[in-house]
Design a protein around this motif. Structure first.
Motif, PDB file in Angstrom:
ATOM      1  N   HIS A 241      16.321  21.040 -49.754  1.00  0.00           N
ATOM      2  CA  HIS A 241      15.071  21.119 -49.002  1.00  0.00           C
ATOM      3  C   HIS A 241      15.437  21.242 -47.522  1.00  0.00           C
ATOM      4  CE1 HIS A 241      11.227  19.763 -47.276  1.00  0.00           C
ATOM      5  NE2 HIS A 241      10.679  20.020 -48.451  1.00  0.00           N
ATOM      6  N   HIS A 242      14.816  22.194 -46.834  1.00  0.00           N
ATOM      7  CA  HIS A 242      15.192  22.492 -45.449  1.00  0.00           C
ATOM      8  C   HIS A 242      15.093  21.269 -44.524  1.00  0.00           C
ATOM      9  CE1 HIS A 242      15.787  25.103 -41.972  1.00  0.00           C
ATOM     10  NE2 HIS A 242      14.745  24.532 -41.398  1.00  0.00           N
ATOM     11  N   ILE A 243      14.060  20.477 -44.697  1.00  0.00           N
ATOM     12  CA  ILE A 243      13.885  19.319 -43.804  1.00  0.00           C
ATOM     13  C   ILE A 243      14.929  18.244 -44.102  1.00  0.00           C
ATOM     14  CG2 ILE A 243      12.265  17.564 -42.975  1.00  0.00           C
ATOM     15  CD1 ILE A 243      10.031  19.509 -43.631  1.00  0.00           C
TER      16      ILE A 243
ATOM     17  N   GLY B 101      17.822  18.954 -44.963  1.00  0.00           N
ATOM     18  CA  GLY B 101      18.983  19.522 -44.258  1.00  0.00           C
ATOM     19  C   GLY B 101      18.976  19.134 -42.789  1.00  0.00           C
ATOM     20  N   HIS B 102      17.821  19.287 -42.133  1.00  0.00           N
ATOM     21  CA  HIS B 102      17.744  18.901 -40.707  1.00  0.00           C
ATOM     22  C   HIS B 102      18.142  17.434 -40.524  1.00  0.00           C
ATOM     23  CE1 HIS B 102      16.429  22.286 -38.374  1.00  0.00           C
ATOM     24  NE2 HIS B 102      15.447  22.576 -39.212  1.00  0.00           N
ATOM     25  N   ILE B 103      17.642  16.589 -41.407  1.00  0.00           N
ATOM     26  CA  ILE B 103      17.957  15.152 -41.299  1.00  0.00           C
ATOM     27  C   ILE B 103      19.470  14.951 -41.431  1.00  0.00           C
ATOM     28  CG2 ILE B 103      17.656  12.902 -42.430  1.00  0.00           C
ATOM     29  CD1 ILE B 103      14.771  13.878 -43.199  1.00  0.00           C
TER      30      ILE B 103
ATOM     31  N   ALA C 211      11.100  17.166 -36.006  1.00  0.00           N
ATOM     32  CA  ALA C 211      10.181  18.053 -35.276  1.00  0.00           C
ATOM     33  C   ALA C 211      10.828  19.419 -35.166  1.00  0.00           C
ATOM     34  CB  ALA C 211       9.896  17.485 -33.884  1.00  0.00           C
ATOM     35  N   SER C 212      10.191  20.408 -35.788  1.00  0.00           N
ATOM     36  CA  SER C 212      10.775  21.761 -35.766  1.00  0.00           C
ATOM     37  C   SER C 212       9.673  22.757 -35.459  1.00  0.00           C
ATOM     38  CB  SER C 212      11.439  22.068 -37.105  1.00  0.00           C
ATOM     39  OG  SER C 212      10.449  22.276 -38.086  1.00  0.00           O
ATOM     40  N   GLY C 213       9.980  24.046 -35.656  1.00  0.00           N
ATOM     41  CA  GLY C 213       8.994  25.079 -35.379  1.00  0.00           C
ATOM     42  C   GLY C 213       7.850  25.048 -36.378  1.00  0.00           C
TER      43      GLY C 213
ATOM     44  N   GLY D 250      18.992  23.132 -34.216  1.00  0.00           N
ATOM     45  CA  GLY D 250      18.297  24.282 -34.802  1.00  0.00           C
ATOM     46  C   GLY D 250      18.843  24.590 -36.192  1.00  0.00           C
ATOM     47  N   ASP D 251      18.303  25.636 -36.811  1.00  0.00           N
ATOM     48  CA  ASP D 251      18.716  25.967 -38.173  1.00  0.00           C
ATOM     49  C   ASP D 251      20.193  26.362 -38.219  1.00  0.00           C
ATOM     50  OD1 ASP D 251      16.148  25.457 -38.887  1.00  0.00           O
ATOM     51  OD2 ASP D 251      15.541  27.553 -39.082  1.00  0.00           O
ATOM     52  N   ASN D 252      20.896  25.818 -39.200  1.00  0.00           N
ATOM     53  CA  ASN D 252      22.326  26.107 -39.360  1.00  0.00           C
ATOM     54  C   ASN D 252      22.735  25.864 -40.807  1.00  0.00           C
ATOM     55  OD1 ASN D 252      23.704  23.218 -39.540  1.00  0.00           O
ATOM     56  ND2 ASN D 252      22.067  23.077 -38.021  1.00  0.00           N
TER      57      ASN D 252
HETATM   58 ZN    ZN Z   1      14.540  24.354 -39.335  1.00  0.00          ZN
END
Ligand code: ZN
Ligand code: KG4
Length: 336
Positions: free
Chosen positions: A110-112, A114-116, A135-137, A301-303
Motif C-alpha cells: 500500500h502506497h501510504i 510505503g511512505h510510513i 501528508a502527501s499530494g 516524496g515517492d520513491n
Molecule cells: Zn506518495
C-alpha cells in the motif's frame, strides 16, 4: 533477504533494492515532473505511458546499481494501491511478469504504508507502535502504526490533501507544478502573520482534516487583489499558507497522540519535506517530550526504497499476492 521494490502510483517511476528490511542498496527514480508541468498537474494517461516506457530501464538500473541479479532476489514488491489506476497497472503488471518469470514471490504494498516505512530507512531504532501523520499530494492521514503491517486510520482529510492545498494555492500564485516546494522556498523570507487564513473546524471528527476552505480562501484573496489591481506579497502569503498548514497538521497530530496515548510520533509523505511542517511538529513534540521521527528529504516524496522496505516487512509477515493481484485506485489502510 533482498527485496526489489517498484513504485509507479503517480508521476515517478522508481525501483530499489533493499537488504534485510532497512539497508537500501540502490534507489532509482525517474520523474515525469517536467512533462506534467506544461499542464499544471499530472495528466494520468501521459503518466501511464511514461511508466510503460521507463519501467524496464529503471528496474534494470536498480538491480545493476546494487550489483544484484533477479535470481538472487527473495521477492518483488510493488505499489498496488492507492494512486492513478493506469499508472499503478504498469507497475503491477511489470512486477507480476518478472515475479512469474523468475519464480519469485509477489508482494503487494500500500502506497501510504510505503511512505510510513521511509522512516525505518532513516531511523534504524524506530519500531511500532507509534502514531504517524502522512501528508502527501493525495492523502492526509493520522495513522496508528500498530505493527509493521497493521494500521488503523484515526483521521483523514474530508476534502483536499495537504499537498493538494499547497499545489493549488501555488498555482493561483503563479508558481509551476508541483507548487509545494515553491511555497516553501518563497516562505523563507515571508512574514507568516501577514495574512489571516481560516483554520478549518471539521464537524463530527476532531482528528479529520479539511484543507479546501483554506485553498478557496487563498484563491479568492488572489482574485480580489487582481480585480482591484493590487499586488500581494508572495513571500508573505507563502509564509502564511505554510504556517497555517503546519499548525493544522501539528495541532491534529498532538491531539490524536494525547487522545490515543502515543509518545512516539512520525511524519511521512511528500509534504514531510516542508520546512515549516517539519519544524512545527518537531518543536511541538520536543515541548511535550515525545520522540519524533521524519524521513530525510530525499525519502519524503515517492520513491522505490520505501516500497522495498515496506515490502520486506510484508514478506516477513507472509503478505504475498498471487497472479490475480490487481491495482486499486482507492483502498483504505484499514482494509489491508
Ligand atoms: Zn506518495
Ligand atoms: O508523496 P508525494 O510525493 O506524492 C503523493 O503520494 O501524492 O507528495 C507530493 C506532494 C505534492 O503535493 C508536493 O507539492 C508536496 O508533496 N511537496 C511539498 C514539498 N515538497 C513536496 N509541499 C510543501 N513543501 C515542500 N517542500
Amino acid at each position: 533477504m533482498l527485496i526489489l521494490g517498484i513504485e509507479s502510483s503517480c508521476d515517478e517511476t522508481a525501483a530499489s533494492i533493499c537488504e534485510d528490511c532497512r539497508n537500501i542498496k540502490s534507489s532509482v527514480i525517474s520523474t515525469q515532473i517536467e512533462e506534467h508541468k506544461k499542464y499544471g498537474g499530472v495528466v494520468p494517461e501521459i503518466a501511464s505511458r511514461r511508466h510503460c516506457e521507463n519501467i524496464l530501464g529503471v528496474v534494470q538500473k536498480a538491480l545493476d546499481d546494487a550489483n544484484v541479479t533477479l535470481p538472487e532476489l527473495d521477492g518483488i514488491a510493488v505499489t498496488y494501491a492507492p494512486g492513478l489506476i493506469g499508472a499503478l497497472l504498469v507497475g503491477v503488471s511489470f512486477a507480476k511478469a518478472i515475479a512469474f518469470s523468475a519464480g519469485k514471490p509477489l508482494i503487494p504494498v500500500h502506497h501510504i504504508a510505503g511512505h510510513i516505512a521511509a522512516n525505518y530507512i532513516c531511523h534504524k531504532d524506530l519500531e511500532p507502535p507509534y502514531l504517524c501523520v502522512v501528508a502527501s499530494g493525495a492523502h492526509s492521514h493520522i495513522v496508528e502504526v500498530l505493527d509493521y503491517t497493521k494500521f488503523h486510520v484515526i483521521g483523514r482529510t474530508r476534502d483536499d490533501a495537504a499537498g493538494e492545498c499547497f499545489d493549488k494555492c501555488a498555482r493561483a500564485m503563479g508558481f509551476p507544478y508541483p507548487g509545494g516546494i515553491h511555497i516553501d522556498e518563497s516562505a523563507q523570507t515571508g512574514d507568516c502573520t501577514a495574512f489571516r487564513l481560516p483554520h478549518p473546524v471539521v464537524a463530527g471528527s476532531e482528528f479529520d482534516f479539511s484543507f479546501s476552505g483554506l485553498k478557496t480562501s487563498v484563491i479568492n484573496m488572489i482574485h480580489h487583489a487582481e480585480q482591484k489591481g493590487e499586488t500581494i506579497n508572495k513571500n508573505d502569503l507563502s509564509a502564511s499558507i505554510q504556517k497555517t498548514i503546519a499548525d493544522i497538521i501539528t495541532e491534529k497530530t498532538l491531539l490524536a497522540a494525547e487522545s490515543y496515548g502515543y509518545r512516539k510520533i512520525a511524519l511521512a509523505g511528500g509534504v514531510s519535506a516542508n520546512t515549516g511542517v517539519r519544524s512545527a511538529l518537531a518543536k511541538a513534540c520536543a515541548e511535550k517530550g515525545y520522540e519524533f521521527y521524519m524521513p530525510e528529504i530525499s525519502l519524503c516524496g515517492d520513491n522505490g526504497a520505501m516500497i522495498a522496505c515496506q515490502g520486506s516487512y510484508n514478506f516477513l509477515a507472509g503478505i504475498t499476492a498471487d497472479e490475480s493481484l490487481n491495482a486499486r485506485a482507492t483502498l483504505s489502510m484499514d482494509e489491508i
